[in-house]
Structures are given as structure tokens and as C-alpha cells.
Motif scaffolding. Structure first.
Motif, PDB file in Angstrom:
ATOM      1  N   THR A  35       0.834  -1.209   0.000  1.00  0.00           N
ATOM      2  CA  THR A  35       0.000   0.000   0.000  1.00  0.00           C
ATOM      3  C   THR A  35       0.869   1.260   0.000  1.00  0.00           C
ATOM      4  O   THR A  35       2.064   1.202   0.309  1.00  0.00           O
ATOM      5  N   ASP A  36       0.269   2.394  -0.334  1.00  0.00           N
ATOM      6  CA  ASP A  36       1.013   3.660  -0.376  1.00  0.00           C
ATOM      7  C   ASP A  36       0.229   4.756   0.332  1.00  0.00           C
ATOM      8  O   ASP A  36      -0.850   5.147  -0.128  1.00  0.00           O
ATOM      9  N   HIS A  37       0.761   5.194   1.461  1.00  0.00           N
ATOM     10  CA  HIS A  37       0.238   6.364   2.170  1.00  0.00           C
ATOM     11  C   HIS A  37       1.461   7.145   2.636  1.00  0.00           C
ATOM     12  O   HIS A  37       2.419   6.540   3.137  1.00  0.00           O
ATOM     13  N   GLY A  62       0.292  -1.017  -4.339  1.00  0.00           N
ATOM     14  CA  GLY A  62      -1.120  -1.423  -4.289  1.00  0.00           C
ATOM     15  C   GLY A  62      -1.924  -0.527  -3.346  1.00  0.00           C
ATOM     16  O   GLY A  62      -2.306  -1.004  -2.316  1.00  0.00           O
ATOM     17  N   VAL A  63      -2.190   0.714  -3.705  1.00  0.00           N
ATOM     18  CA  VAL A  63      -1.832   1.423  -4.922  1.00  0.00           C
ATOM     19  C   VAL A  63      -1.239   2.804  -4.592  1.00  0.00           C
ATOM     20  O   VAL A  63      -1.553   3.383  -3.563  1.00  0.00           O
ATOM     21  N   GLY A  96      -6.300   7.774  -4.973  1.00  0.00           N
ATOM     22  CA  GLY A  96      -5.735   8.148  -3.674  1.00  0.00           C
ATOM     23  C   GLY A  96      -6.788   8.486  -2.640  1.00  0.00           C
ATOM     24  O   GLY A  96      -7.996   8.448  -2.910  1.00  0.00           O
ATOM     25  N   LYS A 110      -9.984  16.486 -10.541  1.00  0.00           N
ATOM     26  CA  LYS A 110     -10.085  15.650 -11.744  1.00  0.00           C
ATOM     27  C   LYS A 110      -9.415  14.278 -11.606  1.00  0.00           C
ATOM     28  O   LYS A 110      -8.491  13.947 -12.363  1.00  0.00           O
ATOM     29  N   PRO A 111      -9.879  13.475 -10.668  1.00  0.00           N
ATOM     30  CA  PRO A 111      -9.194  12.186 -10.456  1.00  0.00           C
ATOM     31  C   PRO A 111      -9.160  11.285 -11.686  1.00  0.00           C
ATOM     32  O   PRO A 111      -8.136  10.650 -11.952  1.00  0.00           O
ATOM     33  N   LEU A 112     -10.255  11.259 -12.449  1.00  0.00           N
ATOM     34  CA  LEU A 112     -10.261  10.359 -13.613  1.00  0.00           C
ATOM     35  C   LEU A 112      -9.218  10.787 -14.647  1.00  0.00           C
ATOM     36  O   LEU A 112      -8.409   9.989 -15.110  1.00  0.00           O
ATOM     37  N   GLN A 159     -13.177   1.796  -7.519  1.00  0.00           N
ATOM     38  CA  GLN A 159     -14.442   1.444  -6.875  1.00  0.00           C
ATOM     39  C   GLN A 159     -15.630   2.043  -7.620  1.00  0.00           C
ATOM     40  O   GLN A 159     -16.640   1.406  -7.842  1.00  0.00           O
ATOM     41  N   GLY A 160     -15.493   3.320  -7.949  1.00  0.00           N
ATOM     42  CA  GLY A 160     -16.596   4.061  -8.568  1.00  0.00           C
ATOM     43  C   GLY A 160     -16.790   3.645 -10.024  1.00  0.00           C
ATOM     44  O   GLY A 160     -15.875   3.103 -10.651  1.00  0.00           O
ATOM     45  N   GLY A 162     -16.966   5.377 -12.782  1.00  0.00           N
ATOM     46  CA  GLY A 162     -16.089   6.057 -13.742  1.00  0.00           C
ATOM     47  C   GLY A 162     -14.682   5.480 -13.690  1.00  0.00           C
ATOM     48  O   GLY A 162     -14.056   5.232 -14.732  1.00  0.00           O
ATOM     49  N   MET A 163     -14.187   5.246 -12.491  1.00  0.00           N
ATOM     50  CA  MET A 163     -12.818   4.725 -12.350  1.00  0.00           C
ATOM     51  C   MET A 163     -12.751   3.285 -12.856  1.00  0.00           C
ATOM     52  O   MET A 163     -11.772   2.880 -13.471  1.00  0.00           O
ATOM     53  N   LEU A 175      -7.710  -3.393  -9.409  1.00  0.00           N
ATOM     54  CA  LEU A 175      -7.714  -3.876  -8.020  1.00  0.00           C
ATOM     55  C   LEU A 175      -8.958  -3.292  -7.376  1.00  0.00           C
ATOM     56  O   LEU A 175      -9.044  -2.078  -7.160  1.00  0.00           O
TER      57      LEU A 175
HETATM   58  N1  F42 Z   1      -5.590   4.547  -1.593  1.00  0.00           N
HETATM   59  C1  F42 Z   1      -4.458   4.983  -1.068  1.00  0.00           C
HETATM   60  O1  F42 Z   1      -4.304   6.193  -0.828  1.00  0.00           O
HETATM   61  N2  F42 Z   1      -3.437   4.111  -0.778  1.00  0.00           N
HETATM   62  C2  F42 Z   1      -3.527   2.794  -1.026  1.00  0.00           C
HETATM   63  O2  F42 Z   1      -2.599   2.047  -0.769  1.00  0.00           O
HETATM   64  C3  F42 Z   1      -4.747   2.302  -1.625  1.00  0.00           C
HETATM   65  C4  F42 Z   1      -4.917   0.953  -1.967  1.00  0.00           C
HETATM   66  C5  F42 Z   1      -6.059   0.569  -2.674  1.00  0.00           C
HETATM   67  C6  F42 Z   1      -6.170  -0.746  -3.156  1.00  0.00           C
HETATM   68  C7  F42 Z   1      -7.262  -1.144  -3.882  1.00  0.00           C
HETATM   69  C8  F42 Z   1      -8.287  -0.206  -4.139  1.00  0.00           C
HETATM   70  O3  F42 Z   1      -9.354  -0.583  -4.851  1.00  0.00           O
HETATM   71  C9  F42 Z   1      -8.200   1.077  -3.667  1.00  0.00           C
HETATM   72  C10 F42 Z   1      -7.090   1.503  -2.920  1.00  0.00           C
HETATM   73  N3  F42 Z   1      -6.945   2.821  -2.473  1.00  0.00           N
HETATM   74  C11 F42 Z   1      -5.771   3.237  -1.886  1.00  0.00           C
HETATM   75  C12 F42 Z   1      -8.049   3.790  -2.636  1.00  0.00           C
HETATM   76  C13 F42 Z   1      -8.029   4.440  -4.006  1.00  0.00           C
HETATM   77  O4  F42 Z   1      -6.912   5.261  -4.153  1.00  0.00           O
HETATM   78  C14 F42 Z   1      -9.321   5.277  -4.159  1.00  0.00           C
HETATM   79  O5  F42 Z   1      -9.424   6.207  -3.126  1.00  0.00           O
HETATM   80  C15 F42 Z   1     -10.540   4.410  -4.138  1.00  0.00           C
HETATM   81  O6  F42 Z   1     -10.362   3.348  -5.037  1.00  0.00           O
HETATM   82  C16 F42 Z   1     -11.827   5.209  -4.486  1.00  0.00           C
HETATM   83  O7  F42 Z   1     -11.753   5.641  -5.762  1.00  0.00           O
HETATM   84  P1  F42 Z   1     -12.984   5.592  -6.757  1.00  0.00           P
HETATM   85  O8  F42 Z   1     -12.798   4.502  -7.712  1.00  0.00           O
HETATM   86  O9  F42 Z   1     -14.271   5.583  -5.998  1.00  0.00           O
HETATM   87  O10 F42 Z   1     -12.799   6.967  -7.517  1.00  0.00           O
HETATM   88  C17 F42 Z   1     -13.134   8.212  -6.958  1.00  0.00           C
HETATM   89  C18 F42 Z   1     -12.143   9.246  -7.422  1.00  0.00           C
HETATM   90  C19 F42 Z   1     -14.483   8.672  -7.477  1.00  0.00           C
HETATM   91  O11 F42 Z   1     -15.179   9.435  -6.847  1.00  0.00           O
HETATM   92  N4  F42 Z   1     -14.788   8.236  -8.665  1.00  0.00           N
HETATM   93  C20 F42 Z   1     -16.034   8.518  -9.347  1.00  0.00           C
HETATM   94  C21 F42 Z   1     -16.331   7.319 -10.245  1.00  0.00           C
HETATM   95  O12 F42 Z   1     -17.432   7.268 -10.795  1.00  0.00           O
HETATM   96  O13 F42 Z   1     -15.448   6.442 -10.392  1.00  0.00           O
HETATM   97  C22 F42 Z   1     -15.969   9.661 -10.341  1.00  0.00           C
HETATM   98  C23 F42 Z   1     -15.268  10.919  -9.962  1.00  0.00           C
HETATM   99  C24 F42 Z   1     -15.341  11.892 -11.123  1.00  0.00           C
HETATM  100  O14 F42 Z   1     -16.147  11.772 -12.016  1.00  0.00           O
HETATM  101  N5  F42 Z   1     -14.499  12.873 -11.154  1.00  0.00           N
HETATM  102  C25 F42 Z   1     -14.474  13.816 -12.231  1.00  0.00           C
HETATM  103  C26 F42 Z   1     -13.124  13.693 -12.931  1.00  0.00           C
HETATM  104  O15 F42 Z   1     -12.939  14.342 -13.935  1.00  0.00           O
HETATM  105  O16 F42 Z   1     -12.274  12.925 -12.474  1.00  0.00           O
HETATM  106  C27 F42 Z   1     -14.675  15.211 -11.766  1.00  0.00           C
HETATM  107  C28 F42 Z   1     -14.013  15.566 -10.429  1.00  0.00           C
HETATM  108  C29 F42 Z   1     -13.426  16.954 -10.433  1.00  0.00           C
HETATM  109  O17 F42 Z   1     -12.505  17.133  -9.635  1.00  0.00           O
HETATM  110  O18 F42 Z   1     -13.853  17.763 -11.209  1.00  0.00           O
END
Ligand code: F42
Length: 326
Positions: A35-37, A62-63, A96, A110-112, A159-160, A162-163, A175
């Protein structure tokens, strides 16, 4: 074909991690994810050290994330792991941890797009390309690494919706933080949608599980309960609903947390254990893994707590679980 990986937090010494990962390698586990923090040990430094102490296991972040290091720094760091390990590096990246970034004053925008551009830059730089890049969030006039020319596989922590779609579109794997087939029905749908037009047959769908195995079921359950308490309390309402966990059980758990951690653990129900962990004897775990494979998972990442005795648990994975999966 199901692969096995193992997750470790970067909160232990490099020596302890190297010993456990070497033991995992000897027990047939193919991937180690760290993991990375920012407040733990540096994951790339750990991976580089572990690379020198192992011989076949693939080594991944991871990750990591695209905010606390720039894309060229990430490329150099993972290429170093790749060089030291003789080509065993895997680049795991996700958007993150938002809360941490707020504390650090890092803008989480803008995470995506940020993950997408970072993956492209890291891939091109680790391939040995000289690049100029004009993205929405990354701008590079001219950059090239002075070493390495091996594009590392990219896994996206998602998880989300979009991601997940992005992972399907650009990743070699994903993952997904989940342990139950119900979560993978949704994840696979999103990953496949994202991958439309690409060959999805080689895509590695990783279940980043909470895992606990022991010869005694009671001991395995006791070790997993604290982790499941945290996962349940941190899960969004739609996930609680998806798993049919009664609202009153969820409320009892979150209220108990206010009294103390011990009280919270006592309120963890069987429903919660089944939704958020792979847990029990090797036979119990094999049954749950079969269900995940049926849902489309191709890599089981054995995650925290691993078991009441981690070395013993790794041995059970290697000697009983992996052989049973064919
Ligand atoms: N996070 C860590 O910091 N360290 C780790 O070691 C770590 C390990 C890990 C392992 C597996 C895993 O699945 C996740 C892990 N995470 C870890 C957490 C990871 O970094 C994320 O925090 C977690 O996966 C949640 O992300 P998410 O897939 O839910 O994506 C977020 C950003 C989200 O809200 N996504 C939405 C989506 O639908 O997927 C969309 C967001 C969106 O649309 N954003 C727009 C854009 O353009 O990106 C607009 C936002 C803007 O700022 O305008």
C-alpha cells in the motif's frame, strides 16, 4: 485461471515485509502489493529492497496515486523496482485517499483525468520513450528516463463506476476493494463497458479482499472481525443495502464505535462477515473463492488480516487453497 496475490501495508520494516513476501513466493503466491500512504514507509523503497530479496514474485504498488509524486517521478520509481527485480514490477495506481490530501494541502482535482494522463506518461516513459505531453492536467516539454525500456503492467485501484470504466479502458488489470461476488457483478459490468472494443480476455480482475484463514474457523473469524467492523462502518449506504445488511445492525455497529472499538467488534454480524471478508478454514475460503471466480475475478489478493497467524495462513494458502483451485 485464478492467480493469487498478497497485500501488505507499508507500516512494517523492510526486513519483516521481505521475509513475509519471500515466504509468500515460496508458497506459490504470484503478486505482492504494498500500500502507499505518505505517513507509512515509502512503498517504492520497500519494493526495491524486497526485489533484491525475492526472485519470482511480481512486485507492485497497491496502490500509489498521481498527486503526491509527479508522473515522471512515478515512472522513475517503478522503473527502478523493475530494474532491480529483473522485470517483475507492476504499477498499481488509484486516485488516492481524499482525506489525507486535504491534510497535506494537496488539491484533489479531476481524479479520472489525472489517473488517465499519469498512466499514459508512466507507460511511455518506462518504455524508454522521449516524450512531450500536453494534457489537461499534465504538461511536459521534454522528458526521458536515462534507464530502462520495459513498459510495466498497469493495475488501477477502482471502486466508482467512472474509475472502473477507466480501468477497463486503459489498464492491464484492476484492483477492486471487495470480497463478495455481488460487488463484482457491478464491477465487471463497468470494467467490460470501459473495455468495449478491447480484448478483455487477458484483463486481470483483482479482488482486493479482507482475508483470514486458519485451521480453526473461530480463530479466523476473530482475527477478521476488527477489519470487517471498520470496512462495514466505512461503507456507503448503497453498499450496505446491496449486501442486505439490516439498517438496525449497521446503526448498532456505528453507534458502538462511539463507545469503543471493542464494543464495535461485538456488534459485527454474520451478514457483515460474509459481505466483507473471505474467512474461515481453508475449505470455507476455497468455497468463497470459487464464487468469486464464477463472478469473473481472476486474481485473489489476500489482504488484511491474512489470518490470526500470518505465516501459518500463508502456508495454508500455498499448501491447501492454491492447489485446490487447480
Ligand atoms: N488509496 C491509497 O491512498 N493508498 C492505497 O494504498 C490504496 C490501496 C487501494 C487498493 C485497492 C483499491 O481498490 C483502492 C485503494 N486505495 C488506496 C483507494 C483508491 O486510491 C481510491 O481512493 C478508491 O479506489 C476510491 O476511488 P474511486 O474509484 O471511488 O474513484 C473516486 C475518485 C471517485 O469518486 N470516482 C467517481 C467514479 O465514478 O469512479 C468519479 C469521480 C469523477 O467523475 N471525477 C471527475 C473527474 O474528472 O475525475 C470530476 C471531479 C473533479 O474534480 O472535477
Amino acid at each position: 485461471m485464478i492467480r493469487f496475490g498478497i497485500e501488505f501495508l507499508a507500516n512494517e520494516t523492510a526486513d519483516t515485509l521481505a521475509d513475509m513476501i519471500r515466504f509468500s513466493e515460496e508458497n506459490g503466491i504470484e503478486y505482492a502489493w504494498i500500500t502507499d500512504h505518505y505517513n507509512n514507509r515509502d512503498s517504492f523503497s520497500l519494493l526495491t529492497y524486497i526485489a533484491a530479496r525475492t526472485s519470482t514474485i511480481k512486485l507492485g504498488t497497491g496502490v500509489t496515486n498521481p498527486y503526491t509524486r509527479t508522473a515522471p517521478q512515478l515512472a522513475s520509481a517503478i522503473a527502478t523496482v523493475d530494474e532491480v527485480s529483473g522485470g517483475r514490477a507492476v504499477f498499481g495506481i488509484g486516485p488516492g485517499d481524499k482525506m489525507t490530501f486535504e491534510n497535506l494541502g494537496v488539491q484533489w482535482t479531476k481524479p479520472l483525468q489525472t489517473v488517465r494522463e499519469t498512466v499514459e506518461v508512466v507507460r511511455r516513459l518506462t518504455s524508454g520513450e522521449s516524450i512531450s505531453y500536453n494534457g489537461e492536467v499534465i504538461s511536459i516539454k521534454k522528458a526521458k528516463l536515462n534507464f530502462g525500456n520495459n513498459a510495466v503492467p498497469v493495475y488501477i485501484g477502482a471502486q466508482g463506476p467512472g474509475m472502473l470504466k477507466l480501468a477497463g479502458r486503459i489498464g492491464d488489470g484492476a484492483l477492486v476493494n471487495a470480497s463478495h461476488p455481488r460487488d463484482f457483478e457491478f464491477a465487471l459490468k463497468m470494467l467490460r463497458e470501459g473495455a468495449a472494443g478491447r480484448d478483455f480476455s487477458q484483463f486481470d480482475v483483482g479482488a482486493y479482499t479482507s482475508f483470514s484463514v486458519a485451521k480453526s474457523r473461530d480463530e479466523a473469524v476473530a482475527a477478521a472481525k476488527p477489519v470487517v467492523a471498520f470496512i462495514t462502518a466505512g461503507s456507503p449506504p448503497d453498499v450496505i443495502k446491496r449486501h442486505g445488511i439490516p439498517e438496525e445492525d449497521y446503526t448498532r455497529l456505528t453507534s458502538a464505535f462511539k463507545e469503543g472499538f471493542k464494543q464495535a467488534i461485538q456488534t459485527v454480524t454474520d451478514d457483515m462477515m460474509s459481505a466483507f471478508s473471505i474467512c474461515g478454514t481453508p475449505d470455507d475460503c476455497i468455497e468463497q473463492i470459487h464464487e468469486l471466480v464464477g463472478a469473473g475475478v481472476t486474481q485473489i489478493v489476500v489482504g488484511s488480516p491474512i489470518g490470526p497467524d500470518r505465516m501459518e495462513a500463508i502456508k495454508l494458502v500455498g499448501k491447501e487453497i492454491i492447489p485446490a483451485m487447480g
